[in-house]
Design an enzyme around this catalytic site. Structure first.
Site, PDB file in Angstrom:
ATOM      1  N   CYS A   1       7.329  -7.848   6.623  1.00  0.00           N
ATOM      2  CA  CYS A   1       8.258  -6.972   7.383  1.00  0.00           C
ATOM      3  C   CYS A   1       8.717  -7.956   8.342  1.00  0.00           C
ATOM      4  O   CYS A   1       8.223  -8.373   9.737  1.00  0.00           O
ATOM      5  CB  CYS A   1       7.941  -6.265   8.255  1.00  0.00           C
ATOM      6  SG  CYS A   1       9.652  -5.016   9.101  1.00  0.00           S
TER       7      CYS A   1
ATOM      8  N   GLY B   1       6.733  -2.662   5.588  1.00  0.00           N
ATOM      9  CA  GLY B   1       8.524  -2.662   5.631  1.00  0.00           C
ATOM     10  C   GLY B   1       9.391  -1.848   6.290  1.00  0.00           C
ATOM     11  O   GLY B   1       8.750  -0.655   6.998  1.00  0.00           O
TER      12      GLY B   1
ATOM     13  N   ASN C   1      -2.705   2.901  16.840  1.00  0.00           N
ATOM     14  CA  ASN C   1      -3.991   3.005  15.865  1.00  0.00           C
ATOM     15  C   ASN C   1      -4.365   1.254  15.811  1.00  0.00           C
ATOM     16  O   ASN C   1      -3.343   0.807  16.031  1.00  0.00           O
ATOM     17  CB  ASN C   1      -3.588   3.078  14.128  1.00  0.00           C
ATOM     18  CG  ASN C   1      -3.710   4.540  13.962  1.00  0.00           C
ATOM     19  OD1 ASN C   1      -3.825   5.606  14.501  1.00  0.00           O
ATOM     20  ND2 ASN C   1      -2.126   4.975  13.746  1.00  0.00           N
TER      21      ASN C   1
ATOM     22  N   CYS D   1       2.676  -3.634  15.548  1.00  0.00           N
ATOM     23  CA  CYS D   1       1.963  -3.183  14.033  1.00  0.00           C
ATOM     24  C   CYS D   1       1.259  -4.073  13.350  1.00  0.00           C
ATOM     25  O   CYS D   1       2.210  -5.725  13.378  1.00  0.00           O
ATOM     26  CB  CYS D   1       3.937  -3.174  13.618  1.00  0.00           C
ATOM     27  SG  CYS D   1       3.876  -2.461  12.018  1.00  0.00           S
TER      28      CYS D   1
ATOM     29  N   CYS E   1      -0.232   4.370  10.206  1.00  0.00           N
ATOM     30  CA  CYS E   1       0.201   4.006  10.617  1.00  0.00           C
ATOM     31  C   CYS E   1       0.091   2.182  11.592  1.00  0.00           C
ATOM     32  O   CYS E   1      -0.576   2.586  12.017  1.00  0.00           O
ATOM     33  CB  CYS E   1       0.947   4.749  11.996  1.00  0.00           C
ATOM     34  SG  CYS E   1       2.437   5.742  11.461  1.00  0.00           S
TER      35      CYS E   1
ATOM     36  N   LEU F   1      11.202   4.694  17.689  1.00  0.00           N
ATOM     37  CA  LEU F   1      12.176   4.719  19.527  1.00  0.00           C
ATOM     38  C   LEU F   1      11.009   3.949  20.192  1.00  0.00           C
ATOM     39  O   LEU F   1      10.807   2.775  20.818  1.00  0.00           O
ATOM     40  CB  LEU F   1      12.205   5.946  19.693  1.00  0.00           C
ATOM     41  CG  LEU F   1      13.463   6.196  20.836  1.00  0.00           C
ATOM     42  CD1 LEU F   1      14.242   5.285  20.636  1.00  0.00           C
ATOM     43  CD2 LEU F   1      13.808   7.269  21.179  1.00  0.00           C
TER      44      LEU F   1
ATOM     45  N   CYS G   1       3.505   8.332   1.662  1.00  0.00           N
ATOM     46  CA  CYS G   1       3.803   6.995   2.392  1.00  0.00           C
ATOM     47  C   CYS G   1       3.746   6.361   1.845  1.00  0.00           C
ATOM     48  O   CYS G   1       3.255   5.676   1.319  1.00  0.00           O
ATOM     49  CB  CYS G   1       3.490   7.277   3.651  1.00  0.00           C
ATOM     50  SG  CYS G   1       3.483   5.563   4.920  1.00  0.00           S
TER      51      CYS G   1
ATOM     52  N   GLU H   1       0.729  -1.334   0.055  1.00  0.00           N
ATOM     53  CA  GLU H   1      -0.165  -0.272   0.397  1.00  0.00           C
ATOM     54  C   GLU H   1       0.720   0.675  -0.268  1.00  0.00           C
ATOM     55  O   GLU H   1       1.822   1.031   0.544  1.00  0.00           O
ATOM     56  CB  GLU H   1      -1.144   0.240   1.220  1.00  0.00           C
ATOM     57  CG  GLU H   1      -2.029  -0.963   1.250  1.00  0.00           C
ATOM     58  CD  GLU H   1      -2.779  -1.400   2.333  1.00  0.00           C
ATOM     59  OE1 GLU H   1      -3.651  -1.690   2.311  1.00  0.00           O
ATOM     60  OE2 GLU H   1      -2.277  -1.219   3.557  1.00  0.00           O
TER      61      GLU H   1
ATOM     62  N   CYS I   1       7.421  -5.888  14.594  1.00  0.00           N
ATOM     63  CA  CYS I   1       7.658  -5.380  15.942  1.00  0.00           C
ATOM     64  C   CYS I   1       5.915  -5.722  16.440  1.00  0.00           C
ATOM     65  O   CYS I   1       5.081  -5.921  15.861  1.00  0.00           O
ATOM     66  CB  CYS I   1       7.170  -3.720  15.364  1.00  0.00           C
ATOM     67  SG  CYS I   1       9.379  -3.097  15.483  1.00  0.00           S
TER      68      CYS I   1
END
Ligand code: SAH
Ligand code: SF4
Length: 421
Positions: free
Chosen positions: A146, A195, A324, A153, A367, A249, A139, A126, A150
């Site tokens: 990925c 990614g 989110n 995510c 995000c 971070l 973006c 996307e 994390c």
């Protein structure tokens, strides 16, 4: 605006071709080429010169073709009128101008747009277009899935399927550009889509070269931001390319960071901050730290205090991004009141801080809501009233989006700052 009106104006979906207009190569990676021609968007000016030379063609033709494509936006060889008729006829055998097909194009009530690209073999990525304060930020994605994994995510939930090639990253820009209104121009590009850019550095930095070069897209280096989870050995590339650095971070100490970002076990915070300092010294620029606020995990006032201490000595600004939500994440978004408390505490402590309004949440373009999976994930659905009727959680999200739309924004980002989806 009543919820129904929001949902009615939610999604505009482009008409899609029934089938992709080509067949796939058997190299088992990436998208196909229509024929054996090389994809133009994979090349720098030097690459094309070398390529033409190798085929016994005049090298100066490369400059002419770059001008047609990136300046005039002409990709039909027939219309490249300063090329000889013979060369124009040969061109389709030499170069392909094929872009990754857009399989979905959604528009949010807040002006954010999300485009879903087919990268072959069932893989999609996307790109998100975010309007704000006279800027239009694109973006883009650098990988399908990925591996950094994390915990908070959505993209990180999917293992890396493959790294995108240069033409597929440049192609996102070109395809988006083709779909903008006549008076719209992309002003900023952020590598904050799907990614980890530093897990795919060859393609990412070749794309960066195409974006900032006068023979290419010709966008200032200062308008390009590469965001990383902190792959320290590759971070020098961002300084070398003289583009902006954003670092995810997301935690105020090693303990919490290792918990939410397992990469921290390999590259701990103190080393990461040292790499950030090196970047600042080399470029004279500040770093942007992204800090996702997760309820009870990273959003306490004590965390704010630790965070300010932690980054002391690194020229930086901090983007705080309320988490989110996405299905099954296990994390929650803090209340607006808690976000405001955290924000105020950072300001009180003298940090340069920006609170990011999440854009495009109604079309799942915010995000951490991006995904490459084609099935059973909400953003790949046609978002219609009836579907939303059964999605009470997302109705709440929409209601929240409405609130955000009608609340005047404090701390609007200045023109050169990194916006946030
Ligand atoms: N891989 C790169 C760039 C893509 S992620 C990186 O990690 O920096 C872009 C940003 O989205 C990161 O700052 C990440 O912390 C943030 N993000 C990921 N999931 C999120 C979520 N669910 N809510 C809010 N922000 C999220
Ligand atoms: Fe990958 Fe960035 Fe998501 Fe982490 S936050 S999983 S690095 S895309």
């Amino acid at each position: 605006m009543p919820l129904e009106t929001i949902t009615e104006t939610l999604a505009e979906t482009v008409a899609l071709p029934a089938e992709a207009p080509f067949s796939y190569n058997d190299d088992n990676v990436g998208r196909p080429l229509e024929n054996k021609a090389v994809n133009f968007y994979s090349m720098t000016l030097e690459d094309l010169k070398d390529y033409l030379k190798g085929r016994g063609k005049e090298q100066f033709r490369a400059q002419q073709i770059f001008k047609w494509v990136y300046e005039q936006r002409v990709i039909d060889p027939e219309k490249m009128t300063n090329l000889s008729k013979k060369f124009r006829e040969e061109l389709p055998q030499l170069l392909s101008f094929e872009l990754p097909p857009v399989v979905k194009h959604l528009k949010s009530v807040d002006g954010t747009q999300k485009l879903l690209f087919d990268m072959g073999q069932g893989n999609t990525v996307e790109a998100v277009v975010i309007p704000s304060e006279g800027r239009l930020t694109l973006c883009i994605s650098s990988e399908v899935g990925c591996n950094i994994a994390c915990k908070f995510c959505f993209t990180g939930k999917q293992k890396l399927k493959r790294r995108l090639r240069t033409e597929e990253i440049v192609g996102q820009f070109m395809a988006v550009h083709d779909r903008l209104e006549a008076d719209q121009r992309i002003s900023n590009i952020v590598f904050m889509g799907m990614g980890e850019p530093l897990d795919n550095p060859e393609a990412v930095f070749k794309t960066v070269e195409v974006i900032h070069s006068p023979w290419g897209i010709n966008l200032s280096r200062k308008k390009i931001t590469v965001s990383t989870s902190g792959i320290i050995p590759e971070m020098w590339r961002i300084a070398d390319a003289k583009v902006r650095l954003a670092v995810s971070l997301n935690a105020p100490n090693d303990e919490i960071r290792s918990q939410v970002m397992p990469i921290n076990r390999k590259y701990p915070v103190s080393d990461l901050l040292k790499a950030c300092k090196d970047y600042c010294e080399k470029t004279g620029d500040k770093v942007t730290f992204e800090y996702v606020l997760m309820k009870g995990v990273t959003d306490q006032l004590e965390h704010a205090r630790q965070l300010v201490k932690l980054v002391r000595g690194v020229p930086c600004k901090i983007n705080i991004i309320p988490f989110n939500e996405h299905p099954g994440s296990g994390y929650e978004r803090p209340s607006d009141a808690q976000v405001e408390l955290f924000h105020t505490e950072l300001i009180k402590l003298g940090a340069h801080v920006l609170l990011r309004r999440s854009m495009g949440r109604d079309i799942f373009a915010a995000c951490g809501q991006l995904t490459s999976a084609k099935t059973d994930l909400p953003e790949t659905m046609d978002i219609s009233n009836s579907q939303l009727a059964g999605m009470s959680k997302y109705k709440r999200e929409l209601a929240a989006a409405k609130l955000e739309l009608t609340t005047p924004q404090k701390n609007s980002p200045a023109n050169n700052e990194v916006p946030h989806v």
